[in-house]
Enzyme design. Structure first.
Site, PDB file in Angstrom:
ATOM      1  N   SER A   1       0.836  -1.204   0.000  1.00 19.43           N
ATOM      2  CA  SER A   1       0.000   0.000   0.000  1.00 19.43           C
ATOM      3  C   SER A   1       0.874   1.259   0.000  1.00 19.43           C
ATOM      4  CB  SER A   1      -0.951  -0.085   1.196  1.00 19.43           C
ATOM      5  OG  SER A   1      -1.915   0.914   1.157  1.00 19.43           O
TER       6      SER A   1
ATOM      7  N   ASP B   1     -10.033  -3.853  -5.314  1.00 21.00           N
ATOM      8  CA  ASP B   1      -9.398  -2.937  -4.354  1.00 21.00           C
ATOM      9  C   ASP B   1     -10.118  -1.583  -4.375  1.00 21.00           C
ATOM     10  OD1 ASP B   1      -7.655  -1.237  -2.942  1.00 21.00           O
ATOM     11  OD2 ASP B   1      -5.902  -2.388  -3.566  1.00 21.00           O
TER      12      ASP B   1
ATOM     13  N   HIS C   1      -8.112  -4.680  -0.920  1.00 15.62           N
ATOM     14  CA  HIS C   1      -6.829  -4.061  -0.580  1.00 15.62           C
ATOM     15  C   HIS C   1      -5.999  -4.929   0.367  1.00 15.62           C
ATOM     16  CE1 HIS C   1      -4.317  -0.521  -0.863  1.00 15.62           C
ATOM     17  NE2 HIS C   1      -4.170  -0.487   0.461  1.00 15.62           N
TER      18      HIS C   1
HETATM   19  C1  MLT Z   1      -1.358   5.952  -0.230  1.00 19.98           C
HETATM   20  O1  MLT Z   1      -1.779   6.937   0.339  1.00 19.98           O
HETATM   21  O2  MLT Z   1      -0.170   5.687  -0.373  1.00 19.98           O
HETATM   22  C2  MLT Z   1      -2.392   5.036  -0.789  1.00 19.98           C
HETATM   23  O3  MLT Z   1      -3.625   5.655  -0.822  1.00 19.98           O
HETATM   24  C3  MLT Z   1      -2.484   3.761  -0.040  1.00 19.98           C
HETATM   25  C4  MLT Z   1      -2.778   3.980   1.416  1.00 19.98           C
HETATM   26  O4  MLT Z   1      -1.845   4.136   2.177  1.00 19.98           O
HETATM   27  O5  MLT Z   1      -3.940   3.998   1.811  1.00 19.98           O
END
Ligand code: MLT
Length: 221
Positions: A107, A157, A188
């Site tokens: 992520s 996701d 996700h």
């Molecule tokens: C981010 O902010 O890098 C992406 O949206 C993934 C997350 O951390 O939720």
């Protein structure tokens, strides 16, 4: 082991398998340096693990760069933080005597890993990007020299916008990375399938620097 004089709070866990490259573990939003240690051990048993905590706080949750809203990144901050992370990795390599790591990011950690690959390609031997997005609107001109990259995405996701996984694969391939992409029928969150795919890929991938280290160890031994 805790931070010593290195800039990021981190965990360092020495490995016991010479041919396994070190892993740079990069957690998701709200995680910390402890989160991905079990994942790292499962994905590449015997690898040395280097696991920093992101230095940005969003309502108390650690991240690796600022965002303006969910999915909208502060790109100046992405760039700055990618360079800071790259400098940390270089300092940690010198302090711990390890080779260039393969980033294993989830992520937000996958997004900073992708940005670091594009901005500081020499720092990483490759990357496993789990639920990643395109981190920068303008891709820097860079030659990744065939570095192996695995992208594992979730078809349903809700956080990664549709199309980002494909765009990321395309831009990394154009930058001459050796890209493998997998799309799982999941959201996700990580699943056992991510671990199985990443583990198989790690065993098959050809990481340039590690090969050199193993070959020179063989020659001198
Ligand atoms: C981010 O902010 O890098 C992406 O949206 C993934 C997350 O951390 O939720």
């Amino acid at each position: 082991m805790m931070s010593g004089n290195l800039a990021f709070i981190h965990r360092f866990e020495p490995g016991n398998r010479l041919e396994a490259p070190p892993l740079l573990l990069l957690h998701g939003t709200g995680g910390d340096e402890n989160d991905l240690l079990p994942l790292g051990r499962a994905v590449s048993p015997g690898s040395t693990l280097l696991s920093p905590r992101g230095q940005v706080l969003e309502r108390g949750m650690p991240r690796f760069f600022r965002r303006l809203a969910e999915g909208i990144f502060d790109e100046a901050d992405v760039r700055r933080r990618a360079h800071e992370l790259a400098d940390f990795v270089q300092a940690a390599r010198a302090q711990y005597g390890i080779g260039a790591p393969v980033a294993l990011g989830f992520s937000n950690g996958a997004n900073i890993a992708a940005a670091t690959l594009l901005l500081r390609p020499d720092v990483l031997a490759g990357a496993v990007l789990l639920r990643a997005m395109v981190p920068l609107a303008q891709t820097p001109a860079v030659d990744l020299g065939g570095k192996p990259v695995l992208i594992v995405s979730g078809k349903t996701d809700p956080i990664v916008p549709t199309g980002h996984a494909g765009q990321l694969a395309t831009l990394l391939s154009k930058a001459n990375a050796d890209v493998t992409s997998e799309m799982l029928p999941v959201g996700h969150h990580l699943t056992q399938a991510d671990v199985t795919i990443a583990n198989g890929w790690m065993r098959a991938a050809r990481f340039q620097e590690r090969r050199d280290v193993v070959e020179s160890a063989r020659r001198s031994g």
